[in-house]
Design a protein around this motif. Structure first.
Motif, PDB file in Angstrom:
ATOM      1  N   ILE A  94       0.828  -1.205   0.000  1.00 31.64           N
ATOM      2  CA  ILE A  94       0.000   0.000   0.000  1.00 31.64           C
ATOM      3  C   ILE A  94       0.862   1.255   0.000  1.00 31.64           C
ATOM      4  O   ILE A  94       0.660   2.157  -0.812  1.00 31.64           O
ATOM      5  N   LEU A  95       1.823   1.321   0.901  1.00 29.09           N
ATOM      6  CA  LEU A  95       2.736   2.465   0.895  1.00 29.09           C
ATOM      7  C   LEU A  95       3.982   2.161   1.717  1.00 29.09           C
ATOM      8  O   LEU A  95       4.013   1.219   2.515  1.00 29.09           O
ATOM      9  N   GLU A  96       4.992   2.990   1.499  1.00 28.11           N
ATOM     10  CA  GLU A  96       6.191   3.022   2.323  1.00 28.11           C
ATOM     11  C   GLU A  96       6.305   4.417   2.917  1.00 28.11           C
ATOM     12  O   GLU A  96       5.932   5.408   2.277  1.00 28.11           O
ATOM     13  N   TYR A  97       6.823   4.487   4.139  1.00 31.39           N
ATOM     14  CA  TYR A  97       6.935   5.766   4.836  1.00 31.39           C
ATOM     15  C   TYR A  97       8.291   5.829   5.522  1.00 31.39           C
ATOM     16  O   TYR A  97       8.723   4.875   6.175  1.00 31.39           O
ATOM     17  N   TYR A  98       8.972   6.963   5.349  1.00 34.53           N
ATOM     18  CA  TYR A  98      10.297   7.183   5.939  1.00 34.53           C
ATOM     19  C   TYR A  98      10.223   8.421   6.825  1.00 34.53           C
ATOM     20  O   TYR A  98      10.338   9.555   6.344  1.00 34.53           O
ATOM     21  N   PRO A  99      10.012   8.250   8.137  1.00 36.70           N
ATOM     22  CA  PRO A  99       9.783   9.375   9.052  1.00 36.70           C
ATOM     23  C   PRO A  99      11.085   9.976   9.580  1.00 36.70           C
ATOM     24  O   PRO A  99      11.463   9.762  10.737  1.00 36.70           O
ATOM     25  N   GLU A 100      11.763  10.750   8.757  1.00 32.82           N
ATOM     26  CA  GLU A 100      13.094  11.252   9.138  1.00 32.82           C
ATOM     27  C   GLU A 100      13.018  12.224  10.314  1.00 32.82           C
ATOM     28  O   GLU A 100      13.798  12.128  11.259  1.00 32.82           O
ATOM     29  N   ARG A 101      12.107  13.190  10.236  1.00 30.76           N
ATOM     30  CA  ARG A 101      11.837  14.075  11.380  1.00 30.76           C
ATOM     31  C   ARG A 101      10.351  14.040  11.663  1.00 30.76           C
ATOM     32  O   ARG A 101       9.665  15.068  11.667  1.00 30.76           O
ATOM     33  N   ALA A 102       9.874  12.844  11.881  1.00 29.90           N
ATOM     34  CA  ALA A 102       8.450  12.628  12.118  1.00 29.90           C
ATOM     35  C   ALA A 102       8.275  11.402  12.986  1.00 29.90           C
ATOM     36  O   ALA A 102       9.176  10.567  13.102  1.00 29.90           O
ATOM     37  N   ALA A 103       7.125  11.296  13.590  1.00 30.58           N
ATOM     38  CA  ALA A 103       6.795  10.111  14.380  1.00 30.58           C
ATOM     39  C   ALA A 103       6.363   8.985  13.443  1.00 30.58           C
ATOM     40  O   ALA A 103       5.887   9.239  12.333  1.00 30.58           O
ATOM     41  N   GLY A 141     -13.897  -5.614  -4.144  1.00 33.18           N
ATOM     42  CA  GLY A 141     -13.992  -4.925  -5.414  1.00 33.18           C
ATOM     43  C   GLY A 141     -13.283  -3.599  -5.500  1.00 33.18           C
ATOM     44  O   GLY A 141     -13.271  -2.962  -6.555  1.00 33.18           O
ATOM     45  N   GLY A 142     -12.652  -3.142  -4.421  1.00 36.16           N
ATOM     46  CA  GLY A 142     -12.062  -1.811  -4.426  1.00 36.16           C
ATOM     47  C   GLY A 142     -10.916  -1.626  -5.394  1.00 36.16           C
ATOM     48  O   GLY A 142     -10.759  -0.560  -5.998  1.00 36.16           O
ATOM     49  N   CYS A 143     -10.085  -2.648  -5.556  1.00 33.44           N
ATOM     50  CA  CYS A 143      -8.898  -2.505  -6.406  1.00 33.44           C
ATOM     51  C   CYS A 143      -9.203  -2.614  -7.891  1.00 33.44           C
ATOM     52  O   CYS A 143      -8.433  -2.132  -8.724  1.00 33.44           O
ATOM     53  N   THR A 144     -10.319  -3.254  -8.238  1.00 36.52           N
ATOM     54  CA  THR A 144     -10.631  -3.482  -9.648  1.00 36.52           C
ATOM     55  C   THR A 144     -11.701  -2.537 -10.167  1.00 36.52           C
ATOM     56  O   THR A 144     -12.068  -2.604 -11.342  1.00 36.52           O
ATOM     57  N   ALA A 145     -12.225  -1.646  -9.322  1.00 36.63           N
ATOM     58  CA  ALA A 145     -13.221  -0.667  -9.756  1.00 36.63           C
ATOM     59  C   ALA A 145     -12.523   0.565 -10.327  1.00 36.63           C
ATOM     60  O   ALA A 145     -11.458   0.961  -9.848  1.00 36.63           O
ATOM     61  N   MET A 184      -5.169   7.875  -8.919  1.00 33.72           N
ATOM     62  CA  MET A 184      -4.600   6.689  -8.272  1.00 33.72           C
ATOM     63  C   MET A 184      -5.188   5.406  -8.867  1.00 33.72           C
ATOM     64  O   MET A 184      -5.659   4.509  -8.169  1.00 33.72           O
ATOM     65  N   ASP A 185      -5.150   5.304 -10.188  1.00 29.34           N
ATOM     66  CA  ASP A 185      -5.690   4.128 -10.874  1.00 29.34           C
ATOM     67  C   ASP A 185      -4.761   2.935 -10.706  1.00 29.34           C
ATOM     68  O   ASP A 185      -3.542   3.031 -10.916  1.00 29.34           O
ATOM     69  N   THR A 186      -5.341   1.786 -10.367  1.00 32.94           N
ATOM     70  CA  THR A 186      -4.544   0.589 -10.103  1.00 32.94           C
ATOM     71  C   THR A 186      -4.080  -0.123 -11.366  1.00 32.94           C
ATOM     72  O   THR A 186      -3.167  -0.946 -11.318  1.00 32.94           O
ATOM     73  N   GLY A 187      -4.734   0.145 -12.507  1.00 33.70           N
ATOM     74  CA  GLY A 187      -4.438  -0.613 -13.720  1.00 33.70           C
ATOM     75  C   GLY A 187      -5.214  -1.911 -13.808  1.00 33.70           C
ATOM     76  O   GLY A 187      -5.055  -2.660 -14.771  1.00 33.70           O
ATOM     77  N   LEU A 210      11.780  16.254   6.051  1.00 35.48           N
ATOM     78  CA  LEU A 210      11.067  15.896   7.275  1.00 35.48           C
ATOM     79  C   LEU A 210      10.543  14.464   7.206  1.00 35.48           C
ATOM     80  O   LEU A 210      10.606  13.728   8.186  1.00 35.48           O
ATOM     81  N   ALA A 211      10.025  14.073   6.057  1.00 35.65           N
ATOM     82  CA  ALA A 211       9.491  12.731   5.876  1.00 35.65           C
ATOM     83  C   ALA A 211       9.330  12.470   4.380  1.00 35.65           C
ATOM     84  O   ALA A 211       9.187  13.409   3.584  1.00 35.65           O
ATOM     85  N   ARG A 212       9.365  11.189   4.022  1.00 36.45           N
ATOM     86  CA  ARG A 212       9.140  10.782   2.633  1.00 36.45           C
ATOM     87  C   ARG A 212       8.107   9.663   2.597  1.00 36.45           C
ATOM     88  O   ARG A 212       8.073   8.819   3.489  1.00 36.45           O
ATOM     89  N   LEU A 213       7.293   9.681   1.551  1.00 38.86           N
ATOM     90  CA  LEU A 213       6.299   8.630   1.349  1.00 38.86           C
ATOM     91  C   LEU A 213       6.406   8.092  -0.067  1.00 38.86           C
ATOM     92  O   LEU A 213       6.710   8.840  -1.001  1.00 38.86           O
ATOM     93  N   LYS A 214       6.115   6.807  -0.204  1.00 40.13           N
ATOM     94  CA  LYS A 214       6.000   6.183  -1.513  1.00 40.13           C
ATOM     95  C   LYS A 214       4.634   5.491  -1.564  1.00 40.13           C
ATOM     96  O   LYS A 214       4.496   4.343  -1.145  1.00 40.13           O
ATOM     97  N   PRO A 215       3.613   6.196  -2.053  1.00 34.52           N
ATOM     98  CA  PRO A 215       2.295   5.558  -2.172  1.00 34.52           C
ATOM     99  C   PRO A 215       2.290   4.586  -3.356  1.00 34.52           C
ATOM    100  O   PRO A 215       2.948   4.820  -4.380  1.00 34.52           O
ATOM    101  N   PHE A 216       1.516   3.522  -3.224  1.00 33.17           N
ATOM    102  CA  PHE A 216       1.348   2.576  -4.316  1.00 33.17           C
ATOM    103  C   PHE A 216      -0.118   2.572  -4.754  1.00 33.17           C
ATOM    104  O   PHE A 216      -0.953   3.295  -4.189  1.00 33.17           O
ATOM    105  N   GLU A 217      -0.428   1.779  -5.759  1.00 33.02           N
ATOM    106  CA  GLU A 217      -1.735   1.814  -6.399  1.00 33.02           C
ATOM    107  C   GLU A 217      -2.924   1.677  -5.447  1.00 33.02           C
ATOM    108  O   GLU A 217      -3.973   2.292  -5.676  1.00 33.02           O
ATOM    109  N   PRO A 218      -2.835   0.881  -4.362  1.00 33.47           N
ATOM    110  CA  PRO A 218      -4.010   0.740  -3.503  1.00 33.47           C
ATOM    111  C   PRO A 218      -4.393   1.971  -2.683  1.00 33.47           C
ATOM    112  O   PRO A 218      -5.480   1.991  -2.104  1.00 33.47           O
TER     113      PRO A 218
END
Length: 257
Positions: A94-103, A141-145, A184-187, A210-218
């Motif tokens: 679903i995602l990756e999160y890198y909380p460099e200066r975050a909780a 059905g959430g990922c295929t809609a 945010m289309d899953t394909g 401060l922080a980095r995120l890598k969101p993915f299709e879901p």
């Protein structure tokens, strides 16, 4: 020669066995747990199930396209990265999160395809993955809609539009909530290619991350994400998607409490 061959094979098996960490038994009893470890954490990862890592959500997904979830570990020190995944989704990460200066705390919404364990794995500075999770029931059905934007003629004019607000949580703390307009289309919906945000960076106006995120299709359409920063002041938000579109904005500092 046969004796040496047998010895060599046995030696190789021993080396592989020693090099692989034992995978702990899954308290959620998922049929995909071992494959999730191999895919997202690594077969040689050191893993512990930790009650300090919490995944909070309703037990049932009322809207498979917009399932709210919060992950947190306020008492777990030295968290360097967070991976959130759903074992039985067709796209598990679903995602990756890198909380460099975050909780190590964030909330968001995601698409759920069927009943599944949803987990947060947090890697601390010593290299150990601390894992928590819960089952979420869903009609599916959430990922295929298709996204709502896929049927709208005006979404392109707002692509990458950013809004947000911050609340003071102390002299050097703030809670930040931001929204980025994106389908945010899953394909996985017929005729609609994958199209999602891949990177988001939160930084000070001077450029300190401060922080980095890598969101993915879901992650849900027009994602709304909340984080707890160990910082108080304006936040420069920048990001991009898998088609090379870039977006950026500066969100104002929170008002005094």
């Amino acid at each position: 020669m046969r004796y040496l061959t047998r010895m060599t094979a046995a030696s190789l098996w021993l080396v592989c066995a020693v090099g692989m960490a034992a995978i702990p038994d899954d308290p959620l009893e998922s049929p995909q747990w071992d494959s999730m470890v191999a895919k997202h954490l690594g077969e040689d990862a050191e893993i512990v199930f930790d009650d300090r890592v919490r995944v909070l959500s309703a037990g049932y997904a009322e809207d498979a396209m917009e399932t709210p979830v919060m992950v947190e570990a306020p008492d777990l020190p030295d968290v360097e990265s967070v991976v959130v995944f759903a074992d039985l989704n067709p796209i598990t990460k679903i995602l990756e999160y890198y909380p460099e200066r975050a909780a190590p705390t964030l909330s968001f919404r995601f698409k759920i395809q069927q009943a599944t364990p949803v987990r947060a794995a947090m890697r601390t500075a010593d290299g150990v993955w601390h894992v928590g999770g819960m089952w979420i029931e869903a009609a599916g059905g959430g990922c295929t809609a298709p996204s709502v934007a896929a049927g709208s003629p005006i979404w392109e004019s707002r692509l990458g539009e950013i809004s947000g607000k911050a609340w003071a949580r102390g002299p050097e703390r703030e809670r930040l909530r931001f929204r980025v307009v994106h389908p945010m289309d899953t394909g996985l919906a017929a005729g609609i290619p994958v199209f999602h945000i891949t990177d988001v960076t939160l930084a000070t106006p001077a450029g300190e991350t401060l922080a980095r995120l890598k969101p993915f299709e879901p992650v849900s359409e027009n994602p709304v994400i909340s984080v707890n920063l160990r910082y108080r002041g304006p936040v420069a938000l920048s990001g991009r998607d898998n088609n090379g579109n870039r977006f950026a904005a500066t969100l104002p500092a929170p008002a005094a409490p």
